[in-house]
Scaffold this active site. Structure first.
Site, PDB file in Angstrom:
ATOM      1  N   ASP A  16       0.981  -1.029  -0.045  1.00 42.70           N
ATOM      2  CA  ASP A  16       0.020   0.065   0.057  1.00 42.70           C
ATOM      3  C   ASP A  16       0.926   1.259  -0.011  1.00 42.70           C
ATOM      4  O   ASP A  16       2.245   1.195   0.434  1.00 42.70           O
ATOM      5  CB  ASP A  16      -0.779   0.090   1.286  1.00 42.70           C
ATOM      6  CG  ASP A  16      -2.103   0.945   1.018  1.00 42.70           C
ATOM      7  OD1 ASP A  16      -3.131   0.778   1.688  1.00 42.70           O
ATOM      8  OD2 ASP A  16      -2.161   1.833   0.055  1.00 42.70           O
TER       9      ASP A  16
HETATM   10  C1  GLC Z   1      -4.050   4.597  -0.419  1.00 44.39           C
HETATM   11  C2  GLC Z   1      -5.072   3.366  -0.221  1.00 44.39           C
HETATM   12  C3  GLC Z   1      -5.097   2.205  -1.041  1.00 44.39           C
HETATM   13  C4  GLC Z   1      -4.856   2.839  -2.686  1.00 44.39           C
HETATM   14  C5  GLC Z   1      -3.419   3.494  -2.665  1.00 44.39           C
HETATM   15  C6  GLC Z   1      -2.992   4.288  -3.787  1.00 44.39           C
HETATM   16  O1  GLC Z   1      -3.798   5.048   0.600  1.00 44.39           O
HETATM   17  O2  GLC Z   1      -5.116   2.649   1.067  1.00 44.39           O
HETATM   18  O3  GLC Z   1      -6.333   1.454  -1.218  1.00 44.39           O
HETATM   19  O4  GLC Z   1      -4.931   2.170  -3.577  1.00 44.39           O
HETATM   20  O5  GLC Z   1      -3.183   4.439  -1.285  1.00 44.39           O
HETATM   21  O6  GLC Z   1      -3.845   5.333  -3.703  1.00 44.39           O
END
Ligand code: GLC
Length: 743
Positions: free
Chosen positions: A271
């Site tokens: 993430d």
């Molecule tokens: C965000 C989320 C994730 C997302 C990623 C990119 O913080 O936790 O679900 O796909 O970062 O935006």
């Protein structure tokens, strides 16, 4: 632009080969890594044999906010990812969260995944995955950062709207066709957030304390199904800790379970901001690092990509001899395999964007996901033959819901609000009067995307409610659109709700309007359950979800009776917060260790165990027709571990219009040697019945449906003894049951 030059490089390389050959290039002239005729693993070997060490490091971490490098010298394209589970995020600036302001990146917003789960219809999942995959493909994205399948442990979790409810079996069935549909476009699904990301509060630091049975029986099944049945090509690690490891580099979750037990051959993507330790990132199963030093939404070190854990720091550790290239080659192999499935896949369709088919799909899924919770005196559907004036009340009747909520926020080509949808549908057959009713969140923009609405209204609560009561008195039918709105703490990433209650004094509004009319319909626009203290004074209640681009049209279609509602709740509506396991134990939302002390007893499992009646039950949903269930029968009284029994039940449409019913099968283990929930969902079938029509609905029950996870043997076990198959229209509405024995 880099992508363009990469692409031109490939074309150039092939053209050059052709020129040299003096004739049309045959694939046989292509090097293996570029030759689509050669099987992928050999192409990976060839590519790796040609890549330098620096090129290997380059492809295992981000180069921009949402892309990672290819190998320009070899003509291997970059990898581009995009949010989110409900639609394709607008293009952002290279290293920013803000949108880039392109004019060719408007999309269709599909219903939130709770609404998809509420359809209990895997055909809808397939349609959803195919459609959103086509939008991602057309936008030339290689990885879709979705779907989310974290289990709904609390109605306060800010991101439940991006997930598929409280039950592992329902989420497991619904996620598989979505993944397959996306990937049929040559776009990877990246199933998230693996695992135990069940709250937003302290999401980067909380440590979920979960026993193995609960982990395997409740929180892993949807991820396992996505991988072992859906064939997911990517998985996103969660932010939180689990047993002392960050989920983005957890030896247990990633090496032992995901790649070991499930045989996952794809790529683990962190993430954004989920990677915290270089050595753990090397050894604990992370393959592709994104978003380090950001909080996943806003801030972040600019252009720090070479300093990422899997970039120069890793290179230094290899140069120092602390690490060989063993782990590096494994990561590179997986990333190349992802590339051959996506960016290097020469056999993929071209996709499409904002097509009529996608708009229709968004509406159809929405119509099938809307849940009719209550309909006393048949207030619904609205009969235009008898209705001259319709009062529409509430900010959620007009507020754009596709902007905001965090990373799933979108820039849509169009969003039909409930008010617009009703006006479209009613035309001049009735007068539609609107009153604001309440003022909630007047912000209209997110990441530079602005809905363009001006929602400012400075009137007092008393004035707003007085006006609403006034229009309600004059109307034949009154519809209040309330609920949540993806503002911070109101179903939004990185923040949980403060409580189960509706915000912005909506309870006072609804109670006041209920005094002014007999024909009140409350439509709850939310991704979570809410408290309804006025439930006995409102004759009709609809769970309306965040439905995306076609929200107003889907809602109007159901409210006016064009579509017969067939949705069922994918999660329980508790009467009060402490009627849930998590909150009865005060184990939600805190930082540090969060002890999932309720264990297996999530959702209806808790209601059953504590004999606590829900406000509305998991699996509950009414129709404009009625269904009658006959007696369940079973083909034999016992089965062995390799066999099965078949339970059959007749279901009849006893009303006067065609409808769909979701017949649910729950299994109870009557002689378990361990604690087991009173019953667990192990089957469902959505059947369409004409008036008067009867269908025999059958469920084949095998040992898997009877099993629990034996954490001592570390395997699934079906214990011999008596079981009960319970068939019903909801978890609190069992119609018939039969018992049988496992020998
Ligand atoms: C965000 C989320 C994730 C997302 C990623 C990119 O913080 O936790 O679900 O796909 O970062 O935006």
């Amino acid at each position: 632009m880099k992508r363009f030059f990469n692409k031109m490089f490939v074309v150039g390389a092939v053209a050059l080969l052709a020129a040299c050959g003096g004739q049309q290039t045959q694939t046989a002239d292509l090097p293996d890594y570029l030759n689509p005729e050669v099987e992928v693993e050999a192409r990976i070997d060839d590519a790796m044999s040609r890549m330098t060490l620096d090129e290997k490091f380059a492809i295992i971490h981000a180069q921009s906010k949402f892309s990672s490098a290819g190998v320009p010298r070899l003509g291997i394209p970059e990898l581009w990812t995009t949010d989110g589970p409900h639609g394709i995020r607008p293009e952002v600036l290279w290293d920013e969260w803000e949108q880039a302001g392109w004019t060719n990146d408007y999309c269709v917003a599909f219903p939130a995944l709770t609404a998809l789960a509420a359809t209990w219809n895997t055909d809808m999942s397939a349609l959803y995955g195919k459609s959103i995959g086509e939008e991602a493909r057309y936008r030339e994205k290689d990885v879709l950062l979705g779907p989310g399948v974290n289990i709904y442990r609390s109605p306060l979790n800010g991101r439940n709207f991006e997930y598929m409810g409280e039950d592992p079996f329902l989420a497991s069935r619904m996620v598989v066709p979505y993944v397959q549909g996306v990937q049929s476009n040559g776009v990877a699904a990246c199933v998230k957030h693996y695992a135990l990301n069940n709250q937003e509060s302290h999401r980067h630091t909380m440590d979920a304390v979960v026993d193995d049975r609960t982990l395997y029986e409740i929180y892993l099944p949807a991820f396992k199904a996505a991988v072992t049945e859906g064939g997911a090509w990517a998985i996103m690690g969660a932010y939180n800790f689990f047993r002392g490891e960050h989920a983005c580099h957890s030896d247990l979750l990633l090496n032992q379970i995901l790649k070991g037990e499930w045989g996952f051959d794809g790529v683990v993507i962190s993430d954004w901001g989920g990677t915290h330790d270089t050595r753990e990132a090397i050894t604990n199963g992370l393959d592709l690092e994104f978003g380090t030093w950001t909080d996943g939404l806003t801030m972040g070190a600019t252009n720090g990509y070479d300093a990422y854990h899997l970039a120069n720091p890793y290179k230094e550790l290899v140069k120092s001899g602390e690490f060989t290239t063993k782990e590096l080659d494994e990561k590179v192999r997986r990333v190349l395999r992802l590339m051959y499935r996506t960016s290097m896949n020469t056999n993929k369709p071209f996709g499409s964007l904002v097509s009529d088919e996608h708009v229709a799909a968004s509406r159809t899924i929405g119509e099938e996901g809307i849940v009719l919770l209550k309909n006393d005196n048949n207030v619904l559907p609205i009969d235009l033959g008898k209705t001259k004036t319709i009062a529409v009340i509430g900010e959620n009747a007009i507020k754009a819901m596709t902007v905001g909520g965090g990373s799933s926020s979108l820039k849509v080509a169009k969003e039909v609000s409930p008010l617009e949808g009703l006006k479209n549908r009613v035309g001049d057959k009735a007068e539609v009067i609107y009153a604001r009713g309440y003022v909630g969140d007047v912000s209209t923009s997110y990441n530079g995307v602005d809905s363009g609405q001006n929602l400012v209204d400075n009137r007092s609560e008393a004035e707003l409610i007085a006006e609403a009561v006034e229009v309600a008195r004059k109307a034949d039918v009154v519809i209040v659109f309330g609920g949540l709105n993806k503002a911070s703490h109101q179903d939004c990433e990185d923040s949980d709700r403060y409580g189960l209650e509706l915000p912005y004094a909506q309870d006072r509004l609804i109670a006041a309007v209920a005094e002014a009319t007999q024909n009140l319909i409350y439509v709850n626009i939310s991704g979570n359950a809410v408290a309804m203290p006025w439930v006995n004074s409102v004759p009709a209640i609809v769970q309306g979800w965040f439905l995306g681009s076609e929200a107003g049209n889907a809602l109007a279609s159901v409210l006016m009776g064009d579509a017969n509602p067939s949705g069922k709740l994918p999660f329980t509506f508790p009467v009060k917060l402490t009627d849930t396991g998590a909150h009865s134990m005060g184990q939600f939302g805190n930082d540090g260790e969060v002890v999932y002390g309720e264990g297996l007893l999530v959702g209806y499992r808790w209601n059953d165990a504590k004999d606590v009646a829900p406000l509305f039950a998991f699996g509950h949903g009414l129709s404009y027709t009625t269904f009658e269930y006959g007696e369940a029968t079973i083909d034999k009284s016992s089965m062995n571990a390799k066999g099965s029994v078949t339970v059959t039940i007749p279901v009849t449409n006893t009303g006067n219009r065609t409808g769909k019913e979701v017949v649910q099968l729950y299994i109870a283990d009557k002689e378990a040697s361990v604690m087991r929930p009173e019953k667990e969902l192990k089957g469902f079938a959505k059947v369409e019945l004409e008036p008067g029509q009867t269908k025999e609905v059958s469920f084949v029950i095998d040992a898997e449906a009877l099993s629990f996870f034996d954490d001592k043997k570390h395997e699934w076990v079906a214990e011999q003894g008596e079981f009960e198959a319970l068939v019903g229209a909801a978890s609190d509405d069992i119609k018939s049951s039969v018992t049988f024995t496992l020998k």
